[in-house]
Design an enzyme around this catalytic site. Structure first.
Site: not given
Ligand code: 3PG
Length: 488
Positions: A1, A62, A116, A188, A191-192, A195, A267, A294
């Site tokens: 990235m 990083v 993102s 952020k 957001h995740n 997601e 993650k 998960r």
């Molecule tokens: C990422 O940061 O790559 C995704 O937005 C979330 O990652 P993950 O599904 O591995 O937690």
């Protein structure tokens, strides 16, 4: 990235100095790419620092955690000065960003920015979610606005590009200053979290079609492709249609998805969102459910063993196929509204805790393009918060309220079918429980308070007395008079 972000910045005419701790990686990168702004390869951090105009703007890409502190310290050792801006564009925990801003104050301006959109987003236009010192932001804004994804000013639809050296000109950038210190990284993280639940809901829709209707992955993929033409139009629905229809490279005539092992990784950002919800006492149950789903999927060996002993119904459905597909779509849409309502509730609470002034219309608007949760739906959220900046809950917005009124019969039908057929649909179910709980003036917490008072003398309030007046009963001798208790 990091490479892709550097190329995106250079595509917009900015000269970028790049460093990688493995010089070979940096050299190969420079040799491979030739963006309009140009790249300057640096073999040491001292060279990097010397190559940049003041106030220097240094982006760190990083792994979140200790590496951020290590690299920041190395940059300071290499000559970074107090006016220079060190930007962490990774998925750092917002509390770390708050701590780092304080820790490095006077040595550099430490700034946090969410990015993102995955690798492609970084290359051709991510959603950027910056938070930190407002003075530092003035220096970053021109770059952030340039590299961010763009949406059409009238429709709010993303303007897609995937052409090196030919960035989108015009459009509204998916970039807006979120607030001081950790605000960008906090948003952020939300957001995740969203997601996670978006992905879980899509997975449950897929699984219900597969288990109740016996549809193949290709057939289901086509349904998602059709849904992508309507209110559910989004990046995640679009990639789901692709993924489901992807042939398997090993088994001819079969679908890859049927060979992908059903154990989800993570993650941590969904977990952070859920832990934060628990810490603040905000019911983001559907988001947490997505994280637990998960976790449950990861218990593959246990599930395989348990499946040999634990019984349940065999799924069967004899109704109209298209009607059920439509009902699943409605269940997905209603659950998605609840999921976003929860995400925005979290931000609403966090802004009180951290003294931020979040602009929810703007936050929804930057999620419209570039990021993983980008969706037509985000325009509706932008509109809702534009109508009412202080909206208590997205469910109370007239548009979303109406959407749920129109679709909730189907939502309930799908949740009922999942339960009676033994198909796990935790996100659909918990979103529905959230909706029903949120609209209930009375809940069984009266009994719960009675239990707490019974075993722990934790007291309760009464419906026939003002709030804040607490009572305790000497249970179980219920005939004793009630004593008023103060000071709780
Ligand atoms: C990422 O940061 O790559 C995704 O937005 C979330 O990652 P993950 O599904 O591995 O937690």
């Amino acid at each position: 990235m990091g490479e892709n972000l550097a190329l995106n910045i250079a595509d917009h005419g900015f000269k970028v100095a790049v460093f990688n701790r493995t010089t070979e990686v940096m050299k190969k990168f420079i040799a491979r790419e030739n963006p309009p702004g140009g790249l300057v390869g640096c073999e040491t951090l001292k060279e990097l620092v010397a190559a940049i105009k003041k106030p220097r703007k240094v982006i760190i890409m990083v792994k979140a955690g200790a590496a951020i502190d290590a690299v920041t310290q190395q940059l300071l050792d290499a000559g970074i000065e107090s006016d220079d801006i060190v930007i962490d564009c990774g998925n750092s925990q917002w509390t770390d960003t708050i701590r780092r801003e304080k820790q490095y104050a006077g040595k550099c301006k430490f700034f946090g920015s969410g990015v993102s959109g995955g690798e492609l987003g970084a290359r051709f236009g991510p959603a950027v979610i910056p938070g930190g010192d407002p003075e530092a932001w003035k220096h970053l804004k021109p770059i952030w606005d340039a590299i961010a994804a763009k949406v059409d000013a009238k429709t709010g639809k993303p303007i897609e590009t995937a052409q090196p050296g030919k960035p989108v000109i015009g459009g509204v950038p998916c970039s807006a200053y979120i607030g001081p210190n950790g605000a960008g990284h906090y948003v952020k993280m939300i957001h995740n979290g969203i997601e996670y639940i978006d992905m879980q809901l899509i997975g449950e829709a897929y699984w219900l079609m597969s288990r109740l209707l016996g549809m193949s992955a290709t057939e289901i993929g086509k349904v998602f492709a059709a849904w992508n033409e309507g209110d559910l139009d989004s990046y995640l629905i679009q990639i789901t249609a692709d993924i489901l229809q992807q042939p398997d490279p090993v088994h001819k005539g079969e679908n890859l998805v049927d060979y992908i092992l059903d154990t989800a990784g993570q993650k941590g950002t969904g977990k952070w969102t859920s832990v934060n919800a628990l810490d603040m006492g905000i019911p983001a149950n559907a988001i947490a459910e997505a994280v637990f789903a998960r976790c449950l999927s990861a218990l593959k060996d246990e599930r395989v063993a348990a499946g040999k002993q634990l019984t349940g119904p065999t799924p069967s459905y004899s109704g109209n196929r298209q009607e059920l597909i439509n009902a699943i779509r409605d269940a997905l849409y209603c659950s998605k509204i609840c999921a976003y309502a929860q995400g925005f509730q979290l931000m609403r609470e966090a802004q009180k805790e951290y003294n931020w002034k979040l602009n929810f219309a703007e936050i929804a608007s930057i999620f419209r393009g570039g990021c993983i949760i980008r969706a037509r739906f985000l325009q509706k959220i932008t509109d809702a918060y534009t109508r009412s900046a202080d909206l208590t809950n997205l469910l109370l917005d007239p548009y979303f309220n109406q959407q749920i009124q129109n679709a909730q019969t189907n939502w309930r039908k799908v949740v009922g079918l999942a339960a009676t057929n033994g198909i796990p649909a935790p996100a659909f179910m918990s979103a529905l429980s959230y909706y029903d709980g949120y609209r209930s003036p009375r809940l069984p917490a009266n009994l719960l308070q009675g239990q707490r008072d019974y075993f722990g003398a934790h007291t309760y309030e009464r419906t026939d007395n003002p709030r804040g007046k607490f009572f305790h009963l000497d249970w179980p001798e219920a005939k004793r008079p009630q004593l008023e208790v103060s000071g709780h």
